[in-house]
Scaffold this active site. Structure first.
Site, mmCIF file in Angstrom:
data_model
loop_
_atom_site.group_PDB
_atom_site.id
_atom_site.type_symbol
_atom_site.label_atom_id
_atom_site.label_comp_id
_atom_site.label_asym_id
_atom_site.label_seq_id
_atom_site.Cartn_x
_atom_site.Cartn_y
_atom_site.Cartn_z
ATOM 1 N N GLY A 46 7.728 6.048 27.255
ATOM 2 C CA GLY A 46 8.588 5.127 27.267
ATOM 3 C C GLY A 46 9.429 4.804 28.589
ATOM 4 N N ASN A 47 10.469 4.122 28.773
ATOM 5 C CA ASN A 47 11.272 4.277 30.033
ATOM 6 C C ASN A 47 12.725 3.840 29.707
ATOM 7 O OD1 ASN A 47 11.552 1.220 30.179
ATOM 8 N ND2 ASN A 47 9.348 1.491 30.476
ATOM 9 N N PHE A 48 13.752 3.662 30.695
ATOM 10 C CA PHE A 48 15.076 3.614 30.348
ATOM 11 C C PHE A 48 15.636 2.446 30.261
ATOM 12 C CE2 PHE A 48 14.568 7.824 32.832
ATOM 13 C CZ PHE A 48 14.809 8.654 31.890
ATOM 14 N N ALA A 107 10.128 -3.899 31.205
ATOM 15 C CA ALA A 107 9.840 -2.787 31.964
ATOM 16 C C ALA A 107 8.463 -2.342 30.888
ATOM 17 C CB ALA A 107 10.855 -1.785 31.953
#
Ligand code: PMT
Length: 428
Positions: A240-242, A308
């Site tokens: 995943g990402n932030f 994102a």
């Protein structure tokens, strides 16, 4: 002409007569706090409980809080007094069903009037808000989703359940939204309806109402993507990402406040869309986001792609939890995800506007311009992780908007809501 500022949800709930429907869910214990929060805002609350709700919270607690007898049965057993659901339907300024179980949602959707809460709902003249609470699989089941879709189509406001720890001990989406957030959403929806009426009845806008009365996007349909995507490796791990979704949700709220009908495709985030004109669709992976985006885009006037999105997903999903192999490294092979922005860029007609984001760490302008062209976007919003206060998670951002015609504009560091206002003003 003086008019008081209408942003305060307290103003909207003060003096409102609210029927609070409570059903048989473990989240019913939160109804006491919810009841209190509504009363604190100045609302008058009448509780209607299903028989199952009484297994989770007693009528005594709720009648003590509201100072009104709780309504639950059609008749009072000892003296045969008839409780009129029709009277409640006429009395109320709004009805809020929280928590709403899958069973109650199913009955509401199909008119199965076998208890006092459902007959009250069917007699209700006022707006109805529904805060579902259930296990994640029950919520995800097509029949529940179909029933929620029906309730939306009937004009009810669905307060999306939150993601987190569930009574079943599973983690996922299905928790009733927190009472304070429910109160905020109800207040904000009433404020929007009130402002729409004010704007409709009186074209002389007071300064305080300018932001609410900017309806330059009325009748427009806008697609938003927001948040991260999660690409599953095995049942417990993901890539995943932030992204928190804050930037995308701020854009969705801004578009909706300006009158647009918004479809918000959200990755896994802990945010709540407040404005009633926002139709939220929750997804987890890039592929799911892609399928929803290409489905909705043809009906849209514009799309703003703020999510994102993971560029890659694991090539193989492990059905069982991957075990640690002492001393051995683990290689996860990745395969490319669909590029949503590029796909919409291909589909785009000359009546549609497509706006992408670029989150960069180096050669910011070159990379952003390359994405603008390659994905056939009309605008790209550049934010750089080299700018303090910009990018993921925080409440601020610093952006430059680059247009396909080569022009650009750079804005100072602002709150994400203000950045959203700038973007919408500039590109739509
Ligand atoms: O959510 P917050 O915590 O508030 O943070 C906001 C943000 C930093 C996530 C946001 O401002 C932002 O920059 N979003 C885009 C992040 C990104 O993925 O940028 P990118 O340069 O990798 O992608 C370029 C564009 O293509 C983006 O519009 C992206 O949505 C889109 N894309 C990317 C990959 C892919 N497979 N499909 C896409 O549609």
């Amino acid at each position: 002409m003086h008019r008081s500022r209408l942003t305060g949800k307290e103003v909207m709930l003060k003096g409102k007569k609210i029927v609070l429907g409570i059903t048989g869910s473990i989240a019913a214990y939160k109804a006491a706090y919810l009841c209190r929060a509504l009363i604190k805002k100045g609302a008058e609350v009448q509780v209607v409980m299903t028989p199952a709700a009484k297994e989770f919270i007693t009528p005594v607690t709720l009648s003590a809080l509201t100072q009104k007898p709780v309504v639950s049965e059609f008749f009072t057993a000892n003296d045969g007094t008839w409780h009129s659901h029709v009277d409640l339907g006429l009395w109320a300024d709004l009805m809020l069903i929280a928590p709403a179980t899958a069973a109650t949602i199913g009955k509401m959707a199909n008119g199965i009037a076998d208890n006092m809460l459902i007959t009250t709902y069917l007699s209700m003249k006022a707006p109805v808000f529904v805060a579902p609470a259930m296990d994640l699989d029950m919520l995800a089941h097509p029949s529940t989703q179909h029933n929620l879709e029906k309730l939306r189509a009937y004009g009810n406001h669905i307060i999306e359940p939150a993601t987190g720890h569930l009574a079943s001990n599973l983690e996922g989406k299905g928790r009733m939204e927190e009472p304070d957030t429910i109160v905020t959403i109800v207040g904000a929806t009433l404020a929007v309806a009130h402002n729409d009426n004010v704007a409709h009845n009186d074209h002389v806008a007071h300064d305080d109402n300018v932001a609410h009365n900017d309806k330059t996007l009325a009748k427009k349909k806008i697609l938003l993507t927001a948040g991260p995507t999660y690409e599953k490796i095995d049942p417990v791990r993901f890539i995943g990402n932030f992204s928190s979704g804050k930037m995308g949700f701020a854009l969705a709220e801004t578009c909706a406040e300006r009158g647009a009908e918004v479809v918000l495709i959200a990755g896994p985030v802990h945010l709540q869309a407040i404005h009633p004109n926002i139709r939220r669709i929750d997804v987890t992976s890039a592929e799911e986001m892609y399928h929803e985006a290409v489905k909705y885009f043809p009906k849209m006037d514009a799309a703003i792609l703020c999510a994102a999105v993971a560029d890659y997903q694991p090539a193989h999903y492990a059905a069982g939890k991957l075990k640690r192999q002492p001393g051995k490294s683990l290689t996860v092979e990745l395969k490319p995800n669909p590029d949503i922005a590029a796909a919409l860029g291909q589909m785009k007609t000359n009546k549609q506007t497509l706006i992408g984001f670029a989150l960069e760490t180096d050669k910011e302008w070159t990379n952003a311009r390359e994405k603008l062209t390659r994905k056939n976007l009309d605008f790209i919003v550049l934010n750089s992780l080299n700018d303090e206060g910009a990018g993921f998670q925080g409440d601020t951002n610093k952006v430059s908007i680059i247009a396909a015609n080569g022009t650009s504009e750079t804005f100072p560091l602002k709150s994400k809501k203000e950045v959203a206002e700038d973007i919408v003003t500039r590109v739509l």
